[in-house]
Enzyme design. Sequence first.
Site, PDB file in Angstrom:
ATOM      1  N   ASP A  63     -44.647 -10.645  40.822  1.00  0.00           N
ATOM      2  CA  ASP A  63     -43.228 -10.059  41.244  1.00  0.00           C
ATOM      3  C   ASP A  63     -43.886  -7.865  40.974  1.00  0.00           C
ATOM      4  O   ASP A  63     -44.119  -7.708  39.686  1.00  0.00           O
ATOM      5  CB  ASP A  63     -42.039  -9.758  41.205  1.00  0.00           C
ATOM      6  N   ASP A  69     -37.807  -2.330  35.242  1.00  0.00           N
ATOM      7  CA  ASP A  69     -38.148  -3.217  35.042  1.00  0.00           C
ATOM      8  C   ASP A  69     -38.708  -2.784  33.662  1.00  0.00           C
ATOM      9  O   ASP A  69     -38.197  -3.948  32.883  1.00  0.00           O
ATOM     10  CB  ASP A  69     -39.187  -3.622  36.333  1.00  0.00           C
ATOM     11  N   GLU A  92     -37.785 -11.570  32.186  1.00  0.00           N
ATOM     12  CA  GLU A  92     -39.288 -11.740  33.717  1.00  0.00           C
ATOM     13  C   GLU A  92     -40.213 -10.959  33.618  1.00  0.00           C
ATOM     14  O   GLU A  92     -40.752 -11.676  33.731  1.00  0.00           O
ATOM     15  CB  GLU A  92     -37.639 -11.636  34.429  1.00  0.00           C
ATOM     16  N   GLU A  93     -39.838 -10.237  32.618  1.00  0.00           N
ATOM     17  CA  GLU A  93     -40.821  -9.170  32.418  1.00  0.00           C
ATOM     18  C   GLU A  93     -42.051  -9.254  31.368  1.00  0.00           C
ATOM     19  O   GLU A  93     -42.711  -8.568  31.492  1.00  0.00           O
ATOM     20  CB  GLU A  93     -40.138  -7.758  32.358  1.00  0.00           C
ATOM     21  N   ASP A 113     -33.096 -11.760  31.943  1.00  0.00           N
ATOM     22  CA  ASP A 113     -33.644 -10.796  33.354  1.00  0.00           C
ATOM     23  C   ASP A 113     -33.196  -9.908  32.968  1.00  0.00           C
ATOM     24  O   ASP A 113     -31.663  -9.220  33.017  1.00  0.00           O
ATOM     25  CB  ASP A 113     -33.347 -11.413  35.009  1.00  0.00           C
ATOM     26  N   LEU A 115     -33.617  -7.016  34.514  1.00  0.00           N
ATOM     27  CA  LEU A 115     -33.039  -5.566  35.634  1.00  0.00           C
ATOM     28  C   LEU A 115     -33.253  -6.778  37.504  1.00  0.00           C
ATOM     29  O   LEU A 115     -34.555  -7.053  38.096  1.00  0.00           O
ATOM     30  CB  LEU A 115     -34.085  -4.689  35.898  1.00  0.00           C
ATOM     31  N   ASP A 116     -32.414  -6.942  37.738  1.00  0.00           N
ATOM     32  CA  ASP A 116     -32.010  -8.305  38.858  1.00  0.00           C
ATOM     33  C   ASP A 116     -32.097  -7.140  39.513  1.00  0.00           C
ATOM     34  O   ASP A 116     -30.867  -6.444  39.716  1.00  0.00           O
ATOM     35  CB  ASP A 116     -30.725  -9.239  38.101  1.00  0.00           C
ATOM     36  N   GLU A 272     -31.169 -16.381  34.873  1.00  0.00           N
ATOM     37  CA  GLU A 272     -30.859 -16.175  36.272  1.00  0.00           C
ATOM     38  C   GLU A 272     -29.548 -17.071  36.447  1.00  0.00           C
ATOM     39  O   GLU A 272     -28.655 -17.145  36.211  1.00  0.00           O
ATOM     40  CB  GLU A 272     -31.934 -16.156  37.547  1.00  0.00           C
TER      41      GLU A 272
HETATM   42  P1  AFP Z   1     -36.073  -8.776  42.803  1.00  0.00           P
HETATM   43  O1  AFP Z   1     -35.672  -8.235  41.248  1.00  0.00           O
HETATM   44  O2  AFP Z   1     -37.452  -8.934  43.220  1.00  0.00           O
HETATM   45  O3  AFP Z   1     -35.374  -7.811  44.138  1.00  0.00           O
HETATM   46  O4  AFP Z   1     -35.450 -10.237  43.162  1.00  0.00           O
HETATM   47  C1  AFP Z   1     -33.699 -10.548  43.421  1.00  0.00           C
HETATM   48  C2  AFP Z   1     -33.088 -11.827  43.246  1.00  0.00           C
HETATM   49  O5  AFP Z   1     -33.943 -12.417  41.947  1.00  0.00           O
HETATM   50  C3  AFP Z   1     -31.734 -12.265  43.479  1.00  0.00           C
HETATM   51  O6  AFP Z   1     -31.182 -10.750  42.487  1.00  0.00           O
HETATM   52  C4  AFP Z   1     -31.456 -11.750  44.904  1.00  0.00           C
HETATM   53  O7  AFP Z   1     -30.904 -11.753  45.585  1.00  0.00           O
HETATM   54  C5  AFP Z   1     -32.884 -12.050  45.714  1.00  0.00           C
HETATM   55  O8  AFP Z   1     -34.194 -12.318  44.330  1.00  0.00           O
HETATM   56  C6  AFP Z   1     -33.409 -11.384  47.087  1.00  0.00           C
HETATM   57  O9  AFP Z   1     -34.608 -12.161  47.386  1.00  0.00           O
HETATM   58  P2  AFP Z   1     -34.430 -11.589  49.179  1.00  0.00           P
HETATM   59  O10 AFP Z   1     -35.271 -10.365  49.211  1.00  0.00           O
HETATM   60  O11 AFP Z   1     -35.752 -13.281  49.064  1.00  0.00           O
HETATM   61  O12 AFP Z   1     -34.199 -12.184  49.813  1.00  0.00           O
END
Ligand code: AFP
Length: 325
Positions: A63, A69, A92-93, A113, A115-116, A272
């Site tokens: 990602d 992050d 995750e990082e 994780d 920073l989600d 997660e």
């Molecule tokens: P990021 O941390 O890369 O923004 O991903 C967030 C995540 O893991 C979760 O928290 C969200 O619900 C989901 O991904 C969003 O994914 P989409 O953008 O594919 O809907």
Amino acid sequence: MITQAMTLDRYLWQQQKAFNIPVELSILISQIGYTAKILTREISRAALVGQLGLVGDKNATGDAQKKLDVFSNQTIIEAFSDTGLVAALASEELEMAKFMDCRNHTPYVLCIDPLDGSSNIDSSGALGTIFGVYQRKTYNGCCSVEQDILRSGTEMVAAGYILYGTSTVLVCTCGHGVNGFTLDTSLGEFLLSHLNLQCPSESKYYSANLSYAQEWQPHIQKLIVHLNQQHTSLRYSGALVADVHRSLIEGGVYLYPSTPDYPDGKLRLLYECAPLAFIVEQAGGMAMTETKRVLELQPLSIHQRSPLIIGSKATLTLYEQMLQA
Ligand code: AFP
């Protein structure tokens, strides 16, 4: 009970006495609370101190990596370095597990994780931190090994999340119910605000990225049709923590199913899906991959993905029936 007197540390102390929880586990969770305060500060002023945007690299799982992050990950590492609490860290990082402390008796493994929902950073949307804690398994030799990390969720001893939203809320469990604490920024303390959280059985909301709906398995599509027929309202924030928190408070279900291109979905099992599954089950809800209980899945690698359907019991039970039909 909502009381100004019940700080996170006081609650952890009480849990320790009531359930014989090791003091090191209480200190570990308290230390997570401290990192949440640092992240709350940094997230809220990110636009003012040049912390928005990309670093330029991809993270361990491919990602795009944002400055926050990196900051969050570094904050976690610093919070646990040389504490004698965490022998190994899966983040995750970080591409590989970090074996942090080579003392033979260091008791815990932390999967996190930091920073989600990082895609929300630049638009001031909700963000989160998710963590799961395991008792270290191997004590032979000095350093912890990967075997200590690759564990099914049934072995987890504690889990939690922090939601950085309109307020910062820390929700955690040590296996004896779920409680939530809201950060009082004027005191700099997390105070008990959500005593013994129970996930409502029925779903008022559902959360999913419907742009993939046509690629989902027929039984998932069937569930979505049912939810729409019931006028279950759609809410999708882009941060798993925010959507799961809403489900816990209001009743709801969050889905990130598999597609033909991504047979294991998007989300990561260890830091997660499994911690959130532990919390939601403790609150009376359910969490499944598309076919089985998330907590029973045995991870084979640190960044393993898993489909996730998590939330209110009645909705998940209905889904199970649809699966078996
Ligand atoms: P990021 O941390 O890369 O923004 O991903 C967030 C995540 O893991 C979760 O928290 C969200 O619900 C989901 O991904 C969003 O994914 P989409 O953008 O594919 O809907």
